[in-house]
Design a protein around this motif. Structure first.
Motif, PDB file in Angstrom:
ATOM      1  N   PRO A  51      46.222  54.729 -79.205  1.00 43.69           N
ATOM      2  CA  PRO A  51      45.130  54.022 -78.523  1.00 43.69           C
ATOM      3  C   PRO A  51      44.166  53.385 -79.507  1.00 43.69           C
ATOM      4  O   PRO A  51      43.885  53.944 -80.572  1.00 43.69           O
ATOM      5  CB  PRO A  51      44.453  55.126 -77.707  1.00 43.69           C
ATOM      6  CG  PRO A  51      44.783  56.396 -78.431  1.00 43.69           C
ATOM      7  CD  PRO A  51      46.150  56.188 -79.011  1.00 43.69           C
ATOM      8  N   LYS A  52      43.648  52.220 -79.110  1.00 49.16           N
ATOM      9  CA  LYS A  52      42.733  51.511 -80.010  1.00 49.16           C
ATOM     10  C   LYS A  52      41.768  50.658 -79.209  1.00 49.16           C
ATOM     11  O   LYS A  52      42.181  49.869 -78.366  1.00 49.16           O
ATOM     12  CB  LYS A  52      43.521  50.640 -80.995  1.00 49.16           C
ATOM     13  CG  LYS A  52      42.653  49.883 -81.985  1.00 49.16           C
ATOM     14  CD  LYS A  52      43.493  49.070 -82.940  1.00 49.16           C
ATOM     15  CE  LYS A  52      42.621  48.325 -83.941  1.00 49.16           C
ATOM     16  NZ  LYS A  52      43.420  47.500 -84.889  1.00 49.16           N
ATOM     17  N   LEU A  53      40.484  50.821 -79.493  1.00 51.13           N
ATOM     18  CA  LEU A  53      39.451  49.971 -78.896  1.00 51.13           C
ATOM     19  C   LEU A  53      38.257  49.987 -79.849  1.00 51.13           C
ATOM     20  O   LEU A  53      37.464  50.922 -79.851  1.00 51.13           O
ATOM     21  CB  LEU A  53      39.037  50.472 -77.515  1.00 51.13           C
ATOM     22  CG  LEU A  53      38.004  49.595 -76.785  1.00 51.13           C
ATOM     23  CD1 LEU A  53      38.620  48.265 -76.359  1.00 51.13           C
ATOM     24  CD2 LEU A  53      37.437  50.318 -75.572  1.00 51.13           C
ATOM     25  N   LEU A  54      38.174  48.967 -80.682  1.00 47.95           N
ATOM     26  CA  LEU A  54      37.117  48.879 -81.683  1.00 47.95           C
ATOM     27  C   LEU A  54      36.345  47.580 -81.496  1.00 47.95           C
ATOM     28  O   LEU A  54      36.938  46.502 -81.422  1.00 47.95           O
ATOM     29  CB  LEU A  54      37.701  48.925 -83.098  1.00 47.95           C
ATOM     30  CG  LEU A  54      38.432  50.212 -83.511  1.00 47.95           C
ATOM     31  CD1 LEU A  54      39.069  50.042 -84.872  1.00 47.95           C
ATOM     32  CD2 LEU A  54      37.468  51.390 -83.499  1.00 47.95           C
ATOM     33  N   GLU A  55      35.028  47.688 -81.464  1.00 51.85           N
ATOM     34  CA  GLU A  55      34.196  46.497 -81.319  1.00 51.85           C
ATOM     35  C   GLU A  55      34.293  45.613 -82.551  1.00 51.85           C
ATOM     36  O   GLU A  55      34.120  44.397 -82.473  1.00 51.85           O
ATOM     37  CB  GLU A  55      32.743  46.909 -81.067  1.00 51.85           C
ATOM     38  CG  GLU A  55      31.880  45.780 -80.527  1.00 51.85           C
ATOM     39  CD  GLU A  55      30.602  46.284 -79.904  1.00 51.85           C
ATOM     40  OE1 GLU A  55      29.900  45.474 -79.278  1.00 51.85           O
ATOM     41  OE2 GLU A  55      30.312  47.494 -80.031  1.00 51.85           O
ATOM     42  N   SER A  56      34.583  46.222 -83.704  1.00 45.54           N
ATOM     43  CA  SER A  56      34.699  45.468 -84.952  1.00 45.54           C
ATOM     44  C   SER A  56      36.019  44.694 -85.041  1.00 45.54           C
ATOM     45  O   SER A  56      36.182  43.840 -85.907  1.00 45.54           O
ATOM     46  CB  SER A  56      34.586  46.414 -86.148  1.00 45.54           C
ATOM     47  OG  SER A  56      35.611  47.406 -86.098  1.00 45.54           O
ATOM     48  N   GLU A  57      36.967  44.999 -84.168  1.00 45.43           N
ATOM     49  CA  GLU A  57      38.254  44.295 -84.138  1.00 45.43           C
ATOM     50  C   GLU A  57      38.517  43.830 -82.708  1.00 45.43           C
ATOM     51  O   GLU A  57      39.315  44.422 -81.981  1.00 45.43           O
ATOM     52  CB  GLU A  57      39.375  45.205 -84.634  1.00 45.43           C
ATOM     53  CG  GLU A  57      39.174  45.682 -86.065  1.00 45.43           C
ATOM     54  CD  GLU A  57      40.292  46.589 -86.535  1.00 45.43           C
ATOM     55  OE1 GLU A  57      41.453  46.384 -86.087  1.00 45.43           O
ATOM     56  OE2 GLU A  57      40.019  47.496 -87.337  1.00 45.43           O
TER      57      GLU A  57
END
Length: 302
Positions: free
Chosen positions: A236-242
């Motif tokens: 899982p991935k959820l990054l504001e920077s990406e």
């Protein structure tokens, strides 16, 4: 054909769904529903998944499955998967009847893109009576599986659309040569898995392939200036920077399932797990582990 071209092709003529302040979507990937054997990785989390799905159904969400919903590399017959997890399929049929079910295919269930397979195996599902063996009725007539779906963002000028696909297109053996991979998994890696030998071709089980897959997906999204959401790697991935590339994770983590929720033009990553109350009773809980992140921004300007 390069992975970049395969990703582009995934969205040629893709189904387009609206994305606005009224939209409520839940994105779940990589359930790998099996036949209840020791190789059925979904089995240990089936109660978590069913509880989560019930919650989303009651809350008015539209369910989008991002591929590999059923394990059709290791298993020959869809009918046995349906019988094993009939409660799940009955709930999915309820979403379908409400017009709130959309499904993508991944590498492990790519056979679903063949309408002959879906009409033969998915038109007549067990009924939702107490005894599902008593009768059958067409609960999912004419269901279609997509390679890509686009959520058209109408919330703000120049706001980015959200592109959904499984993510297997980055690897030749999981896309163009999927039948070769299916043969190897079914007759080589499946028996060896019982002895702890992992499939080296899997992006979910091989750290190097996992990183390469995510790098390619992220690169494509940046170059095309889209928000891309996939599964496939199980990470899982959820990054504001990406802000270009997100991943919903999977339903076969050791102790939880993860998914992405879209509501009021924000996206968040959540996990469903088994928790304990003070009186030592067990219950299913939901935890936000990342977000919410707005989907109204222009990614090119971030």
């Amino acid at each position: 054909m390069s992975y970049y071209s395969r990703l582009n092709k995934s969205f040629e003529g893709a189904l387009r769904l609206p994305l606005n302040h009224l939209s409520k979507y839940v994105l779940i990937s990589d359930c790998h529903r099996g036949v209840g054997s020791s190789n059925d990785n979904f089995l240990r989390n089936q109660n978590l998944y069913f509880a989560a799905l019930q919650c989303y159904y009651r809350s008015g969400y539209t369910y989008i499955e991002l591929g590999d919903g059923d394990e059709l590399w290791e298993n020959l017959k869809m009918e046995q998967i349906i019988k094993t997890h009939s409660d799940v399929f009955c709930l999915l049929s309820n979403f379908y009847k409400k017009g709130r079910l959309y499904m993508l295919y991944g590498n492990h269930d790519m056979i679903k893109k063949d309408v002959r397979f879906t009409s033969k195996n998915l038109s007549d599902w067990p009924s939702c009576e107490n005894d599902p063996t008593l009768t059958k009725q067409p609960l999912l007539p004419d269901i279609k599986f997509y390679e890509g779906i686009i959520l058209e963002n109408t919330s703000a000028p120049k706001a980015m659309d959200v592109y959904l696909t499984h993510g297997h297109q980055t690897d030749l053996f999981n896309s163009d040569l999927w039948k070769v991979s299916r043969f190897l998994v079914r007759y080589l890696w499946k028996p060896l898995e019982k002895y702890g030998v992992l499939d080296p071709t899997s992006a979910a089980k091989n750290y190097t392939r996992q990183n390469r897959t995510e790098q390619r997906l992220s690169y494509w999204a940046k170059q095309e200036n889209h928000i891309l959401i996939t599964g496939h790697t199980h990470r899982p991935k959820l990054l504001e920077s990406e802000p270009h590339y997100y991943n919903s994770g999977c339903c076969i983590h050791p102790s939880c399932i993860t998914c992405l929720e879209i509501e009021r033009m924000h996206i968040r990553l959540v996990k469903w797990k088994l928790s304990t109350k003070q009186d030592m009773s067990l219950y299913v809980s939901k935890e936000v582990i990342a977000g919410p992140i707005t989907l109204q921004q222009n990614v090119a300007g971030t």
